[in-house]
Design an enzyme around this catalytic site. Structure first.
Site, mmCIF file in Angstrom:
data_model
loop_
_atom_site.group_PDB
_atom_site.id
_atom_site.type_symbol
_atom_site.label_atom_id
_atom_site.label_comp_id
_atom_site.label_asym_id
_atom_site.label_seq_id
_atom_site.Cartn_x
_atom_site.Cartn_y
_atom_site.Cartn_z
ATOM 1 N N CYS A 120 5.265 2.713 58.707
ATOM 2 C CA CYS A 120 6.177 1.973 59.587
ATOM 3 C C CYS A 120 5.374 1.273 60.687
ATOM 4 O O CYS A 120 5.552 0.076 60.950
ATOM 5 C CB CYS A 120 7.216 2.931 60.178
ATOM 6 N N CYS A 121 4.442 2.009 61.325
ATOM 7 C CA CYS A 121 3.597 1.402 62.372
ATOM 8 C C CYS A 121 2.755 0.277 61.787
ATOM 9 O O CYS A 121 2.507 -0.729 62.458
ATOM 10 C CB CYS A 121 2.674 2.444 63.002
ATOM 11 N N CYS A 203 8.242 2.591 70.724
ATOM 12 C CA CYS A 203 9.546 2.353 70.100
ATOM 13 C C CYS A 203 10.529 3.456 70.525
ATOM 14 O O CYS A 203 10.134 4.621 70.690
ATOM 15 C CB CYS A 203 9.404 2.358 68.589
ATOM 16 N N CYS A 206 10.775 6.828 68.636
ATOM 17 C CA CYS A 206 9.519 7.583 68.582
ATOM 18 C C CYS A 206 8.989 7.942 69.958
ATOM 19 O O CYS A 206 7.826 8.325 70.105
ATOM 20 C CB CYS A 206 8.473 6.781 67.817
ATOM 21 N N CYS A 231 -1.227 4.801 66.695
ATOM 22 C CA CYS A 231 -0.375 4.004 65.804
ATOM 23 C C CYS A 231 -1.181 3.044 64.947
ATOM 24 O O CYS A 231 -0.633 2.312 64.145
ATOM 25 C CB CYS A 231 0.654 3.234 66.611
#
Ligand code: SF4
Length: 240
Positions: A120-121, A203, A206, A231
């Site tokens: 995702c990162c 985010c 997170c 990240c």
């Protein structure tokens, strides 16, 4: 040792004793029109934005809009461009990769495994960052030495062989108190989440507020082992 590594450590010695304005001038004279600053609207980044706006150099400012930021972060972004009348270029994840990832794994798959979190990162941050750094020779970032154990080993200027850029950390030796003092004395807009226990903001899904006694990055990916908490943006050779 490569010449860029040698040059970075040679310049770092000068930069350690310079003011931010003198550092920007020093780097601009060496790399005109090739300096870019990435902001996430943290306290560090807001102080740097203020310094850039006070300088006479046309340093680019960009941000990575992951699509999952806090509303308070968007509000800080808005207040910053209004206050300084500047342009902040936004980079976004590539739609096809993101659509496929979310379709296959769901919208909150980062909680399921480190691998999915890193994917995702990668889609939301790392690929857009690579795009943002094209034609850049100096990448300015708000990292500070007391952010984490890993970051203590960095220098104020480093050669990042992954991105082929010099990385400059103007507030590397600043404390949080010094940042707050600068924010207050110049009336710099800042993210109100910093007053609610969020010293490090990424985010929304997170990031959580930290508890008394926790390290400042404890609220980032809090469900993971501390060794895995980067990240991918700052994974240079020095801090991997
Ligand atoms: Fe995705 Fe969370 Fe990384 Fe943001 S911080 S890109 S939501 S895993």
């Amino acid at each position: 040792m490569d010449s860029e590594f040698e040059l970075a450590s040679q310049y770092a010695k000068d930069l350690e004793s310079f003011t931010i304005q003198d550092s920007l001038r020093f780097l601009w004279e060496k790399f005109p029109h090739q300096i870019n600053f990435s902001t996430s609207f943290s306290l560090e980044d807001q102080v740097i934005t203020h310094e850039i706006s006070e300088s006479q150099f046309n340093i680019g400012i960009f941000t990575l809009d992951t699509g999952r930021l806090f509303p308070e972060t968007y509000s800080t972004w808005e207040r910053t461009i209004n206050r300084y009348a500047l342009t902040i270029k936004a980079y976004y994840p590539e739609a096809p990769s993101l659509e496929e990832f979310v379709e296959r794994n769901g919208p909150n798959s980062f909680y399921q495994s480190v691998d999915l979190r890193k994917q995702c990162c990668h889609i939301r941050k790392v690929i857009p960052l690579n795009k943002a750094l094209v034609n850049t020779k100096v990448w300015i970032s708000g990292l500070r030495s007391d952010h984490s154990e890993q970051r203590k080993d960095l220098k104020i200027l480093e050669w990042d062989s992954n991105h082929q850029v010099y990385k400059f950390y103007p507030v590397f030796f600043w404390t949080e108190n010094e940042l707050r003092k600068s924010i207050n004395s110049h009336g710099i807009p800042y993210n109100i989440l910093f007053d609610k226990g969020f010293p490090s903001i990424g985010c929304a899904p997170c990031t959580r507020a930290i508890k008394p006694g926790e390290s400042m990055r404890a609220g980032r990916w809090w469900w993971e082992n501390p060794d895995q908490k980067e990240c991918g943006l700052h994974e240079t050779q020095s801090i991997q």
